[in-house]
Design a protein around this motif. Structure first.
Motif, short mmCIF file in Angstrom:
data_model
loop_
_atom_site.label_atom_id
_atom_site.label_comp_id
_atom_site.label_asym_id
_atom_site.label_seq_id
_atom_site.Cartn_x
_atom_site.Cartn_y
_atom_site.Cartn_z
N TYR A 177 4.58 20.88 -4.26
CA TYR A 177 3.87 21.19 -5.49
C TYR A 177 2.50 20.54 -5.35
N THR A 178 1.49 21.36 -5.19
CA THR A 178 0.19 20.89 -4.72
C THR A 178 -0.60 20.19 -5.82
N SER A 179 -1.29 19.13 -5.41
CA SER A 179 -2.18 18.39 -6.30
C SER A 179 -3.22 19.32 -6.92
N THR A 180 -3.50 19.10 -8.20
CA THR A 180 -4.52 19.89 -8.89
C THR A 180 -5.80 19.10 -9.10
N ALA A 181 -5.85 17.88 -8.56
CA ALA A 181 -7.04 17.05 -8.72
C ALA A 181 -8.13 17.47 -7.72
N TYR A 215 -7.81 13.08 -4.29
CA TYR A 215 -6.47 13.25 -3.70
C TYR A 215 -5.97 11.93 -3.10
N ARG A 216 -4.68 11.60 -3.37
CA ARG A 216 -4.14 10.31 -2.95
C ARG A 216 -2.89 10.43 -2.08
N GLY A 217 -2.55 11.64 -1.65
CA GLY A 217 -1.43 11.79 -0.74
C GLY A 217 -0.25 12.53 -1.34
N ALA A 218 0.84 12.55 -0.58
CA ALA A 218 2.05 13.26 -0.98
C ALA A 218 3.14 12.27 -1.35
N VAL A 219 3.79 12.53 -2.47
CA VAL A 219 4.95 11.74 -2.89
C VAL A 219 6.20 12.53 -2.56
N LEU A 220 7.08 11.96 -1.73
CA LEU A 220 8.34 12.61 -1.40
C LEU A 220 9.36 12.32 -2.49
N ILE A 221 10.15 13.31 -2.83
CA ILE A 221 11.23 13.11 -3.80
C ILE A 221 12.54 13.56 -3.19
N ASN A 222 13.60 12.88 -3.57
CA ASN A 222 14.95 13.29 -3.17
C ASN A 222 15.82 13.32 -4.43
N PRO A 223 16.51 14.45 -4.68
CA PRO A 223 17.23 14.62 -5.95
C PRO A 223 18.64 14.05 -5.98
N PRO A 275 6.62 20.39 -11.39
CA PRO A 275 5.61 20.24 -12.44
C PRO A 275 5.82 18.99 -13.29
N LEU A 276 7.09 18.65 -13.58
CA LEU A 276 7.36 17.46 -14.38
C LEU A 276 6.98 16.20 -13.61
N ALA A 277 7.31 16.18 -12.32
CA ALA A 277 6.97 15.02 -11.49
C ALA A 277 5.47 14.87 -11.37
N ALA A 278 4.77 15.98 -11.25
CA ALA A 278 3.31 15.92 -11.15
C ALA A 278 2.70 15.34 -12.41
N ALA A 279 3.23 15.73 -13.56
CA ALA A 279 2.73 15.20 -14.82
C ALA A 279 3.03 13.72 -14.96
N LEU A 280 4.17 13.31 -14.44
CA LEU A 280 4.59 11.92 -14.54
C LEU A 280 3.85 11.03 -13.54
N ILE A 292 3.48 16.77 -4.73
CA ILE A 292 4.90 16.43 -4.86
C ILE A 292 5.65 17.23 -3.81
N VAL A 293 6.29 16.54 -2.89
CA VAL A 293 6.90 17.18 -1.72
C VAL A 293 8.38 16.85 -1.67
N SER A 294 9.19 17.85 -1.37
CA SER A 294 10.61 17.58 -1.12
C SER A 294 11.08 18.50 0.00
#
Length: 463
Positions: A10-14, A19-27, A43-48, A55-57
């Motif tokens: 989920y690509t940064s919109t800034a 730009y500050r990098g990619a945040v990996l998430i694991n569900p 989208p929720l993670a990006a807002a948070l 936001i990368v997974s």
């Protein structure tokens, strides 16, 4: 073994300069598909977390769309038949009332273990463990041009995060782990007993919440929390002796509500109380009147039954649970007698001990354990302190586990959400969101002992 990973972003919109990098998430899982979760959570993670981050997974080794996959069965029909056998697979093992439950599942676990080993022509079973997925996360981070991992993981994703932090403590940038299992027990003894330490506390929130909500907002209302508890226990006893048939020409779901089905439905509701408690209350009321439809449909959400024309289309979460969880920890070689003694040990921990013993029984037949795999310890002086999140009444990952893991990583902080449910994601909490955002935005952590309330009600008022 060089598996092919399927990932999503989920690509940064800034602006580029921000730009500050990619945040990996694991569900979570093991076996959860990061790609599928990203579609809704991105989208929720990006807002948070912040628009400055991607936001990368990804689907970990053997999972989902990554290849090769964990697959034990030759066809989906064979898989469905296996999973439909309660003695081959059940997340509730009624050891007390069914003397055959434990020995039959033990025997089936050995069939499954040998079959999985024999049919693993790709070799993924040996190389699909959590430590290798942690190494993969480092490679993904480096491929994105980053030296330090940015990470948010929930449930098993917290185990994965703690594993990474132990293996690569100097490569931790920002890390939030939420709903933390007993990671030491997971590796050192393949023992999940501590997972249910707060399950009865979570159950009590249903009794108390239903009573406080009143008869207009809780269908299972009674004159006191203890009476609500007694009524539920009466239902357990009733379906134990007389299961309730479920069939309607207007519904594709049919079967019977027996003790295990009811227990499983309750367990699922405890994990998602804000979404499920009102439904559970209505289902229990209807079950008491002889209609088990709601309860039966509730527990279907937790079952891995799927059938389609291609093996690449079904989610293999169930296979991954065994392949990863059983293969990660120390080898379990329990006999039936050993497991009966184990049951005596764990049965007093919680009334929900019957919902976790299946893991130990299932792993007793597992045959693939890679030499040299990571087995702990879970600890490390990380380059940036961890933010560790736990709920006050999590039925799967108790707050004590979050505190224990935090102690193993100097400088880390436990942030508590005052709610039942599995992980903080079960409810909206403006307070908690602000601390997660601050962690990623400016590297600040809350003061030790911080507790956040939630912005939702367990039993919302009827509109």
């Amino acid at each position: 073994m060089y598996p092919v990973f399927i990932g999503g972003r989920y690509t940064s919109t800034a602006p580029v300069e921000d730009y500050r990098g990619a945040v990996l998430i694991n569900p979570g899982g093991p076996g959860g598909s990061g790609v599928i979760v990203l579609q809704t959570f991105g989208p929720l993670a990006a807002a948070l977390i912040g628009a400055q981050y991607d936001i990368v997974s990804f689907d970990p080794r053997g999972v989902g769309a990554s290849t090769p996959r964990f697959e034990f069965f030759l066809t989906e029909a064979e898989r469905a038949l296996w999973l439909a056998n309660p003695y081959a697979y059940s997340t509730v093992l009624n050891v007390t009332n069914d003397p055959l439950a434990l020995p039959r599942m033990w025997a089936n676990s050995h069939v499954l273990g040998q079959m999985a080993k024999d049919r693993d022509t790709s070799g993924i079973l040996e190389y699909g463990g959590t430590d290798n997925v942690a190494r993969d996360m480092l490679r993904i981070t480096e491929a994105n041009g980053q030296d330090m991992l940015l990470y948010y993981g929930v449930s098993y994703g917290a185990t994965l995060g703690a594993t990474f932090a132990s293996m690569f403590p100097d490569r931790v940038g920002r890390m939030v782990i939420d709903g933390v299992p007993d990671v030491q027990g997971y590796y050192a003894s393949n023992d999940w007993r501590n997972g249910v330490l707060d399950a009865d506390r979570a159950m009590q929130t249903f009794f108390n919440g239903c009573y406080s909500a009143g008869p207009n907002n809780c269908a299972f209302y009674a004159s006191s929390p203890s009476e609500i508890e007694s009524n539920l226990n009466a239902l357990y006893a009733s379906v134990l002796g007389s299961p309730v048939p479920v069939y309607s020409p207007s519904s594709p779901a049919y079967g019977v509500v027996d003790y295990s089905i009811l227990r499983n439905a309750v367990k699922i509701a405890l994990s998602t109380p804000f979404a499920s408690f009102s439904i559970l209350a209505q289902g229990l009321t209807e079950l008491a009147a002889g209609n088990g439809t709601i309860i039966y449909e509730m527990q279907l959400d937790g079952l891995p039954f799927e059938c389609s024309s291609s093996s690449a289309t079904y989610l293999n979460t169930w296979e991954a649970q065994f392949a990863v969880a059983c293969g990660d920890g120390v080898e379990v070689t329990d006999s039936v007698a050993d497991l009966e003694e184990y049951w005596k040990e764990v049965s007093g921990i919680s009334t929900f001990a019957d919902t976790i013993i299946w893991v130990r029984v299932g792993c007793s037949g597992w045959k693939v354990h890679r030499e040299g795999r990571f087995l702990g310890p879970i600890s490390g002086n990380t380059s940036f302190p961890l933010l560790v999140i736990g709920n006050t009444a999590d039925p799967v990952t108790p707050l004590a586990s979050a505190k224990n893991v935090s102690k193993a990583f100097p400088g880390s902080v436990v942030l508590t959400q005052d709610s039942p449910g599995h992980t903080s994601t079960v409810a909206t909490s403006t307070c908690l969101y602000s601390y997660i955002s601050a962690c990623f935005q400016n590297g600040t952590l809350p003061a030790e002992g911080t507790v956040c309330a939630v912005d939702e009600e367990l039993f919302p008022s009827a509109s």
